[in-house]
Design a protein around this motif. Structure first.
Motif, short mmCIF file in Angstrom:
data_model
loop_
_atom_site.label_atom_id
_atom_site.label_comp_id
_atom_site.label_asym_id
_atom_site.label_seq_id
_atom_site.Cartn_x
_atom_site.Cartn_y
_atom_site.Cartn_z
N GLU A 66 0.84 -1.30 0.12
CA GLU A 66 0.07 -0.06 0.04
C GLU A 66 0.83 1.21 0.20
OE1 GLU A 66 -2.72 -0.20 3.34
OE2 GLU A 66 -3.59 -2.15 2.33
N GLU A 67 2.00 1.43 0.55
CA GLU A 67 2.87 2.38 0.85
C GLU A 67 4.03 2.22 -0.27
OE1 GLU A 67 4.09 3.50 4.69
OE2 GLU A 67 1.86 2.73 5.43
N GLY A 68 4.01 1.57 -1.36
CA GLY A 68 4.87 1.56 -2.43
C GLY A 68 6.24 0.70 -2.23
N ASP A 69 6.13 -0.08 -1.09
CA ASP A 69 7.37 -0.95 -0.91
C ASP A 69 7.06 -2.24 -1.61
OD1 ASP A 69 8.49 0.85 1.02
OD2 ASP A 69 7.41 0.06 2.45
N GLY A 70 8.00 -2.85 -1.94
CA GLY A 70 7.96 -4.16 -2.70
C GLY A 70 7.66 -5.45 -1.88
N ILE A 71 6.89 -6.48 -1.99
CA ILE A 71 6.58 -7.41 -1.45
C ILE A 71 7.05 -8.68 -1.86
CG2 ILE A 71 4.78 -8.75 -0.51
CD1 ILE A 71 2.99 -6.27 -0.31
N ALA A 72 7.99 -9.49 -1.13
CA ALA A 72 8.41 -10.67 -1.48
C ALA A 72 8.08 -11.83 -0.48
CB ALA A 72 9.82 -10.65 -1.63
N LYS A 73 7.79 -13.17 -1.23
CA LYS A 73 7.24 -14.01 -0.34
C LYS A 73 8.37 -15.17 -0.18
CE LYS A 73 2.47 -13.68 -0.62
NZ LYS A 73 0.93 -14.50 -1.11
N VAL A 74 8.83 -15.85 0.96
CA VAL A 74 9.80 -16.88 0.99
C VAL A 74 8.98 -18.06 1.38
CG1 VAL A 74 11.83 -15.25 0.97
CG2 VAL A 74 10.67 -15.92 3.19
N GLU A 75 9.87 -19.06 1.98
CA GLU A 75 9.42 -20.08 2.66
C GLU A 75 7.87 -19.98 3.33
OE1 GLU A 75 12.49 -19.05 3.84
OE2 GLU A 75 13.62 -20.15 2.40
N ARG A 76 7.14 -20.94 3.34
CA ARG A 76 5.80 -20.89 3.86
C ARG A 76 4.85 -19.69 3.71
NH1 ARG A 76 8.84 -21.79 8.68
NH2 ARG A 76 7.77 -19.88 9.68
N GLY A 77 5.34 -18.82 2.57
CA GLY A 77 4.49 -17.68 2.23
C GLY A 77 4.92 -16.61 3.27
N TYR A 78 5.91 -16.54 4.05
CA TYR A 78 6.33 -15.56 4.92
C TYR A 78 6.76 -14.26 3.83
CZ TYR A 78 8.67 -13.32 8.42
OH TYR A 78 9.30 -12.37 9.53
N ILE A 79 6.09 -13.17 4.52
CA ILE A 79 6.41 -11.90 3.92
C ILE A 79 7.46 -11.05 4.03
CG2 ILE A 79 5.43 -9.87 3.12
CD1 ILE A 79 2.60 -10.88 3.11
N ILE A 80 8.38 -10.80 3.04
CA ILE A 80 9.49 -9.70 3.36
C ILE A 80 9.32 -8.37 2.78
CG2 ILE A 80 11.89 -9.13 3.22
CD1 ILE A 80 12.46 -11.95 3.36
N ILE A 81 8.97 -7.25 3.55
CA ILE A 81 8.83 -6.21 2.82
C ILE A 81 9.86 -5.46 2.54
CG2 ILE A 81 7.65 -3.66 3.00
CD1 ILE A 81 5.44 -5.09 4.73
N VAL A 82 10.33 -4.96 1.29
CA VAL A 82 11.69 -4.69 0.70
C VAL A 82 11.51 -2.95 0.40
CG1 VAL A 82 13.61 -4.82 -0.88
CG2 VAL A 82 12.03 -6.63 -0.09
N ASP A 83 12.19 -2.28 0.99
CA ASP A 83 12.17 -0.61 0.88
C ASP A 83 12.69 -0.33 -0.60
OD1 ASP A 83 11.99 2.07 1.20
OD2 ASP A 83 13.92 2.16 2.01
N GLY A 84 12.11 -0.01 -1.28
CA GLY A 84 12.43 0.27 -2.88
C GLY A 84 12.26 -0.43 -3.85
N GLY A 85 11.77 -1.76 -3.50
CA GLY A 85 11.65 -2.95 -4.35
C GLY A 85 10.74 -2.66 -5.33
N GLN A 86 10.86 -3.15 -6.71
CA GLN A 86 9.82 -2.96 -7.76
C GLN A 86 9.47 -4.47 -8.31
OE1 GLN A 86 8.52 -0.06 -8.70
NE2 GLN A 86 9.69 0.46 -7.03
#
Length: 137
Positions: free
Chosen positions: A91-111
């Motif tokens: 929602e705030e423009g940060d990148g969202i990546a999923k790793v093991e078990r669908g765990y979310i990592i929010i990445v500042d500046g990711g596209q």
């Protein structure tokens, strides 16, 4: 090896138990409270056989073992550096990546679509925050 689709919401180990003429597979409470499952929704369930020998004293109506009920530890650690693929924007423009078990990592500046190396700086039970490691390091 089993091909696991990106749409996998959770992965748990559980026993099949009998109840009132039908059978039940229980999902740990944490998967609903901290994950992406919603009570009342329908989900497709895949069942894989367990290859380890089970105790012959276990009855079909026995409760699932304690292991699936224990809270799962996040699959990343603070200070960890790893490669992730950004799937979407938050929602705030940060990148969202999923790793093991669908765990979310929010990445500042990711596209979306980028595969980047990140440094995880904050880890919570259901989400982590990371920054992209510059290529010139």
């Amino acid at each position: 090896m089993v091909d696991v689709p990106d749409s996998l919401q959770c992965l748990v180990t559980a026993s099949v138990t009998g109840q009132n003429g039908s059978y039940r597979i229980e999902i740990p409470r944490e998967e609903v409270e901290l994950g992406e499952l919603d009570v009342g929704e329908f989900y497709r369930v895949g069942v894989l056989t367990h290859t380890a020998a089970s105790s012959p004293s276990e009855s079909p109506d026995a409760a699932p073992s304690a292991a699936p009920q224990e809270p799962q530890v996040p699959p990343v650690d603070e200070g960890e550096v790893r490669e992730v693929t950004i799937e979407t924007l938050g929602e705030e423009g940060d990148g969202i990546a999923k790793v093991e078990r669908g765990y979310i990592i929010i990445v500042d500046g990711g596209q979306p679509g980028e595969t980047v190396t990140v440094n995880v700086h904050t880890v919570r039970q259901n989400v982590a925050f990371a920054e992209i490691v510059p290529n010139d390091v």
